[in-house]
Motif scaffolding. Structure first.
Motif, PDB file in Angstrom:
ATOM      1  N   ARG A   7       0.830  -1.199   0.000  1.00  0.00           N
ATOM      2  CA  ARG A   7       0.000   0.000   0.000  1.00  0.00           C
ATOM      3  C   ARG A   7       0.867   1.252   0.000  1.00  0.00           C
ATOM      4  N   ALA A  16      -2.918   3.904  -2.892  1.00  0.00           N
ATOM      5  CA  ALA A  16      -2.866   2.760  -3.810  1.00  0.00           C
ATOM      6  C   ALA A  16      -2.682   1.495  -2.987  1.00  0.00           C
ATOM      7  N   THR A  18      -2.115  -2.951  -3.763  1.00  0.00           N
ATOM      8  CA  THR A  18      -2.036  -4.039  -4.726  1.00  0.00           C
ATOM      9  C   THR A  18      -1.238  -5.201  -4.144  1.00  0.00           C
ATOM     10  N   TYR A  21       2.970  -5.755  -8.391  1.00  0.00           N
ATOM     11  CA  TYR A  21       3.553  -4.474  -8.775  1.00  0.00           C
ATOM     12  C   TYR A  21       4.879  -4.731  -9.474  1.00  0.00           C
ATOM     13  N   PHE A  30       2.967   0.922  -8.879  1.00  0.00           N
ATOM     14  CA  PHE A  30       1.631   0.352  -8.733  1.00  0.00           C
ATOM     15  C   PHE A  30       0.906   0.348 -10.078  1.00  0.00           C
ATOM     16  N   SER A  33      -4.662   0.738 -12.303  1.00  0.00           N
ATOM     17  CA  SER A  33      -5.998   0.399 -11.801  1.00  0.00           C
ATOM     18  C   SER A  33      -6.040   0.283 -10.280  1.00  0.00           C
ATOM     19  N   THR A  34      -4.878   0.259  -9.611  1.00  0.00           N
ATOM     20  CA  THR A  34      -4.841   0.107  -8.153  1.00  0.00           C
ATOM     21  C   THR A  34      -4.637   1.435  -7.427  1.00  0.00           C
TER      22      THR A  34
END
Length: 103
Positions: A7, A16, A18, A21, A30, A33-34
């Motif tokens: 994060r 963000a 995910t 990555y 990232f 889309s995240t």
């Protein structure tokens, strides 16, 4: 099965998050889309990297506080950096942390 959720956090907000990555030169990139784009405002700043190409920037805004040019991305990277096209990396006090997730 456990893995890690990565994060990006600034001023108490998760910018963000995910579990996949790209890691380039020690920076976590990232997937676009995240990234929570409600916090990312386009900046006019651009810099150039010799092998990645021209970077564009976002100013991060959380609860009225601005962190100018705290995120960057490569909209049209050179071929060697195509794996991070549009991926977003952070600096300037944005914390990158990994938290375990249980599946």
């Amino acid at each position: 099965m456990a893995s890690a959720m990565t994060r990006a956090i600034w001023n108490g907000a998760v910018i963000a998050a995910t579990d996949t990555y790209e890691l380039v030169e020690g920076n976590v990139y990232f997937p676009p889309s995240t990234v929570d784009m409600q916090y990312a405002k386009p900046s006019d700043t651009h810099t150039t990297c010799g092998w990645k190409g021209q970077a564009s920037y976002y100013t991060i805004v959380v609860d009225g506080k601005e962190n100018k040019d705290a995120a960057w991305f490569y909209p049209s990277p050179k071929p060697a950096a195509n794996n991070i096209k549009d991926y977003v990396a952070f600096w300037k006090g944005v914390q990158i942390e990994k938290a375990p997730i249980i599946r």
